[in-house]
Design a protein around this motif. Structure first.
Motif, short mmCIF file in Angstrom:
data_model
loop_
_atom_site.label_atom_id
_atom_site.label_comp_id
_atom_site.label_asym_id
_atom_site.label_seq_id
_atom_site.Cartn_x
_atom_site.Cartn_y
_atom_site.Cartn_z
N VAL A 141 0.84 -1.20 0.00
CA VAL A 141 0.00 0.00 0.00
C VAL A 141 0.87 1.25 0.00
N ALA A 144 1.92 1.81 -3.44
CA ALA A 144 0.78 2.30 -4.23
C ALA A 144 0.59 3.80 -4.01
N GLU A 145 0.72 4.23 -2.75
CA GLU A 145 0.58 5.65 -2.45
C GLU A 145 1.68 6.46 -3.13
N HIS A 178 0.53 -3.77 -6.38
CA HIS A 178 -0.77 -3.17 -6.12
C HIS A 178 -1.69 -3.16 -7.34
N LEU A 180 -1.79 -0.91 -9.85
CA LEU A 180 -2.16 0.39 -10.41
C LEU A 180 -1.66 0.59 -11.83
N ILE A 183 -4.05 -1.31 -14.05
CA ILE A 183 -5.30 -0.56 -14.16
C ILE A 183 -5.16 0.61 -15.13
N ALA A 206 -3.92 -6.57 -4.53
CA ALA A 206 -4.19 -6.04 -5.88
C ALA A 206 -5.68 -6.14 -6.21
N GLU A 208 -8.14 -5.74 -4.31
CA GLU A 208 -8.85 -4.63 -3.68
C GLU A 208 -8.79 -3.38 -4.56
N TYR A 209 -7.62 -3.12 -5.14
CA TYR A 209 -7.48 -1.96 -6.03
C TYR A 209 -8.27 -2.18 -7.32
N GLN A 212 -11.77 -1.43 -6.52
CA GLN A 212 -11.95 0.01 -6.32
C GLN A 212 -12.11 0.76 -7.64
N TYR A 213 -11.38 0.31 -8.66
CA TYR A 213 -11.41 0.99 -9.95
C TYR A 213 -12.29 0.28 -10.99
N SER A 216 -12.22 -5.54 -11.71
CA SER A 216 -12.13 -6.92 -11.23
C SER A 216 -12.32 -7.95 -12.33
#
Length: 335
Positions: A141, A144-145, A178, A180, A183, A206, A208-209, A212-213, A216
């Motif tokens: 995480v 990812a941030e 993660h 990102l 994505i 991953a 979860e991200y 979120q976007y 899935s």
């Protein structure tokens, strides 16, 4: 006898003083995050109001807030404190760019940095994590941030302009963490089949991200250890970011279609291994941790890739002071 007033140093002490104050500044910031100061100061408040809300000594709280003003994290106008744009962007939990977990990851490493003397004497330090992976939730995480501060955006912007990306049909995000990058690349090219490969516990994060976007059902996940397991094949692009793949380059080469490319995003260090500073410090930390890994020079990466059979088609420098990154584009050549 010389007068002491006439003895003026020829060098400026400013840099040493600034470095010495680094720990003080970091700890003020960490304490502010711990107390939720930046959540409180989305609206102007006096020091007494802040002190009452966080249940702290009022005199020290005012001085603490003044320190945050001096560090440019908050404003002070007519004895009322409020966030700067910097704090609103990166230090408020509801912000999409919040960096709280990254701070936790950085703070976790401070103890190791304080053991440099022992490391120099003993050839390294024991971290207490020798028998378990440091790639835990905080690590993933936190990265990812960091990625969303502009690091990921710069890389994806450059990659999306490549002709190899525009004509690609299938991409492997190797050690995708993660997720990102997966994505972002799929969002830019919705017809691209994207496969994310990483360790089982990492792919759970991953997912979860991806949820979120809304990705899935659009990005395939393969859980495994790429040093041991099959990574699949038929890829037009293998993308790898912030992972060490020097030991599996043959596997990557074989996984690519003819004329496929490896796009490798990685920190580099200069030939005499003394700059940029971020790379040098990371290289030193790896050595202190007795890691088998190190930071490579650009020339070393090129040599490894060409020895495997790749031909280098592009080297793209997307460095910033905090992120000394190059992107190497290497094509699978006919043998």
């Amino acid at each position: 006898m010389d007068r002491i007033i006439d003895r003026i140093p020829e060098a400026d002490f400013g840099l040493i003083d600034e470095i010495a104050k680094g720990n003080e500044k970091a700890n003020v910031l960490f304490a502010a995050v711990d107390y939720g100061i930046f959540e409180l100061l989305t609206q102007p408040k006096t020091a007494d109001q802040v002190s009452e809300e966080i249940k702290t000594d009022s005199r020290l709280t005012e001085k603490f807030l003044n320190a945050l003003v001096a560090l440019n994290f908050i404003h002070k106008i007519e004895n009322q404190y409020s966030n700067t744009k910097l704090a609103e962007t990166f230090l408020v939990r509801k912000s999409p760019f919040y960096q709280g977990t990254l701070f936790e990851m950085k703070r976790r490493g401070l103890t190791d940095w304080q053991r440099i003397s022992d490391a120099l004497k003993n050839g390294g330090i024991k971290t207490g994590t020798e028998n378990k992976s440091i790639i835990d939730r905080t690590f993933i995480v936190g990265h990812a941030e960091m990625a969303i501060t502009g690091v990921m955006q710069r890389a994806v912007d450059v990659i999306s302009a490549l002709p190899e990306f525009k004509r690609a049909k299938k991409l492997l995000d190797l050690g995708g963490g993660h997720g990102l990058y997966s994505i972002a690349l799929h969002q830019l090219k919705p017809d691209l089949e994207v496969v994310l490969f990483d360790l089982p516990h990492v792919t759970e994060i991953a997912k979860e991200y991806l949820e979120q976007y809304g990705m899935s059902n659009k990005i395939k996940i393969i859980a495994g250890d790429f040093t041991e397991d099959d990574i699949g094949n038929g890829y037009d692009i293998v993308f790898a970011s912030d992972v060490t793949i020097s030991g599996i380059l043959k596997k990557v080469y074989d996984a690519l279609n003819e004329n496929g490319v490896l796009i490798y995003r990685r920190w580099t260090i200069n030939d005499d291994r003394t700059s940029p500073l971020t790379s040098v410090l990371f290289d030193f930390m790896l050595a202190m941790m007795r890691s088998e890994h190190r930071v490579y020079t650009l020339g070393e990466y090129i040599h490894l890739l060409e020895d495997t059979g790749f031909s280098i088609t592009r080297i793209l420098d997307i460095s910033s002071p905090q992120d000394p990154t190059k992107i190497i584009v290497a094509k699978k050549s006919k043998k």
